[in-house]
Design a protein around this motif. Structure first.
Motif, PDB file in Angstrom:
ATOM      1  N   THR A 165      -9.111   1.006   1.728  1.00 47.34           N
ATOM      2  CA  THR A 165      -7.803   0.564   1.240  1.00 47.34           C
ATOM      3  C   THR A 165      -7.854  -0.912   0.868  1.00 47.34           C
ATOM      4  O   THR A 165      -7.275  -1.337  -0.130  1.00 47.34           O
ATOM      5  N   LEU A 176      -3.900   2.679  -4.235  1.00 49.11           N
ATOM      6  CA  LEU A 176      -3.752   3.911  -3.462  1.00 49.11           C
ATOM      7  C   LEU A 176      -2.792   4.912  -4.092  1.00 49.11           C
ATOM      8  O   LEU A 176      -3.077   6.118  -4.126  1.00 49.11           O
ATOM      9  N   VAL A 192      -9.000   7.642   3.158  1.00 47.80           N
ATOM     10  CA  VAL A 192      -9.025   6.189   2.972  1.00 47.80           C
ATOM     11  C   VAL A 192      -9.265   5.479   4.297  1.00 47.80           C
ATOM     12  O   VAL A 192      -8.747   5.885   5.338  1.00 47.80           O
ATOM     13  N   ASP A 194      -8.599   2.325   6.353  1.00 46.31           N
ATOM     14  CA  ASP A 194      -7.622   1.227   6.415  1.00 46.31           C
ATOM     15  C   ASP A 194      -8.008   0.186   7.457  1.00 46.31           C
ATOM     16  O   ASP A 194      -7.146  -0.452   8.055  1.00 46.31           O
ATOM     17  N   ALA A 208      -1.925  -0.082   4.741  1.00 46.54           N
ATOM     18  CA  ALA A 208      -1.834   0.087   3.293  1.00 46.54           C
ATOM     19  C   ALA A 208      -1.302   1.454   2.876  1.00 46.54           C
ATOM     20  O   ALA A 208      -0.499   1.544   1.938  1.00 46.54           O
ATOM     21  N   PRO A 209      -1.707   2.563   3.517  1.00 44.66           N
ATOM     22  CA  PRO A 209      -1.131   3.852   3.129  1.00 44.66           C
ATOM     23  C   PRO A 209       0.382   3.905   3.337  1.00 44.66           C
ATOM     24  O   PRO A 209       1.109   4.478   2.520  1.00 44.66           O
ATOM     25  N   VAL A 222      -6.337   9.117   6.940  1.00 42.72           N
ATOM     26  CA  VAL A 222      -6.553   7.675   7.073  1.00 42.72           C
ATOM     27  C   VAL A 222      -7.446   7.410   8.279  1.00 42.72           C
ATOM     28  O   VAL A 222      -7.224   7.974   9.354  1.00 42.72           O
TER      29      VAL A 222
END
Length: 375
Positions: A165, A176, A192, A194, A208-209, A222
């Motif tokens: 991320t 994203l 992803v 993070d 970030a997600p 994640v």
């Protein structure tokens, strides 16, 4: 002679300026630290250290076994519940490191016959996960959703796109939302990492997600580390409960590894609670990174604009980067030094990490030292 080739490789590294050495630090190091990943300044927070000590007193020095045998404690389960709730995920699974979490997620979610689409700038742990998976891997251009779309279009079976991320070398953020949209066009999953977003990006540091509106999505998994913003040790995978159940039953770095030490779990849980109570720490870390970048560029240095808490400064060569970092250290400031093969583009640089507890005076001092020591 057995291992005789090692000497030849050592000489090649020496000539290229790529020799790496361990440098044990004392507990009371006088250096101003811009090299570690303690983004929120929590690793020595009294509640965090007490959380580690309390857990060690209650559960002992180690987990005693794998999570599926004796290595799961009530503390691990508590950390998983609170971490999932904080990040907006349905469930979480704690592993012994962020590296192990990435290997678990990538290998378990990419069986034989599937496709992995991996960003060219991904961390080594994601790269190794792709290498170990039984899937076919396509490496695509850095932070390029259209390249991901084209790769996915070449495959008719199950597919997963894999990306950091926030990329650890330059501190730039992945697109994203666009990546998720591309994956959904083809019915692909998105995994992803993070590690550098948790605690820094998103509402109150939720990652970030979460900031991209992907928290809790049933097609997004994640991974995080507990060793950066949370100042502890370990890693975790966050996602739909059925994905977490699948990892418990299939992920080799979970099944066959000793569980995270209780002290690390206790420290991470305490740090998570501090962050929940003090969400302004995330914004402060980002502000420090921005101020570092502003001062560095004002001094005429080639610094990359940060999207999170990592600021990189380009160096003319591996040898120059090593000398630059050493001169900074001699002047009282510890900075990271990234050289090939740690940098995918082959460009050496100093890597600076912002901390929420750095003062304006410390930031200014660090920049003066870095500028004065430039090659």
């Amino acid at each position: 002679m057995a291992f005789g080739w090692i000497d030849e490789q050592a000489e090649v590294r020496r000539r290229a300026g790529l020799v790496r050495t361990l440098r044990p630090r004392p507990a009371d190091s006088p250096l101003l630290d811009l090299a570690g990943n303690d983004y929120l300044g929590l690793t020595r927070h009294p509640e965090v250290t007490e959380g580690a000590a309390r857990a060690a007193r209650a559960w002992g020095g180690g987990a005693t076994g794998s999570r599926l045998v004796t290595g799961s404690t009530a503390l691990h389960a508590e950390l998983e519940r609170e971490l999932a709730a904080f990040c907006g995920a349905e469930a979480a699974l704690v592993l012994s490191s962020g590296y192990a979490a990435n290997l678990a997620a990538v290998t378990a979610l990419a069986p034989h016959g599937s496709l992995l689409v991996s960003d060219a700038g991904n961390h080594a742990s994601l790269i190794d996960g792709c290498r170990l998976a039984r899937a076919t891997t396509q490496v695509v251009a850095h932070a390029d959703p259209d390249a991901v779309r084209k790769a996915l279009a070449t495959h008719d079976g199950p597919a997963v796109a894999v990306s950091d991320t926030v990329f650890s070398v330059d501190g730039d953020a992945a697109p994203l939302a666009a990546l998720a949209a591309v994956c959904r066009e083809r019915g692909a999953g998105l995994v992803v990492d993070d590690a550098h977003g948790l605690g820094v990006l998103g509402d109150g540091g939720r990652g970030a997600p979460h900031a991209a509106g992907l928290a809790g999505a049933d097609d997004v998994v994640v991974t995080v580390t507990l060793s950066k913003a949370l100042g502890a040790q370990g890693g975790a995978v966050l996602g739909p409960a059925r994905v977490i159940d699948h990892l418990v039953n299939t992920a080799r770095t979970f099944i066959f590894d000793t569980g995270l030490a209780p002290a690390a779990a206790g420290a991470a849980l305490a740090a998570l609670r501090v962050l929940t109570r003090e969400p302004e720490r995330a914004a402060r870390a980002r502000a420090v990174a921005t101020e570092l970048h502003t001062r560095l560029t004002a001094a005429g240095l080639e610094a990359v604009r940060p999207d999170a808490a990592v600021v990189s400064v380009r160096a003319p060569s591996p040898e120059a980067a090593v000398r630059w970092a050493a001169d900074c250290r001699a002047a009282g400031v510890a900075v990271g030094c990234f050289r090939p093969p740690s940098v995918p583009d082959g460009v050496s640089r100093l890597r600076l990490t912002a901390r929420a507890d750095l003062t304006g005076e410390q930031i200014a001092h660090a920049v003066r030292v870095i500028d004065a020591a430039r090659p």
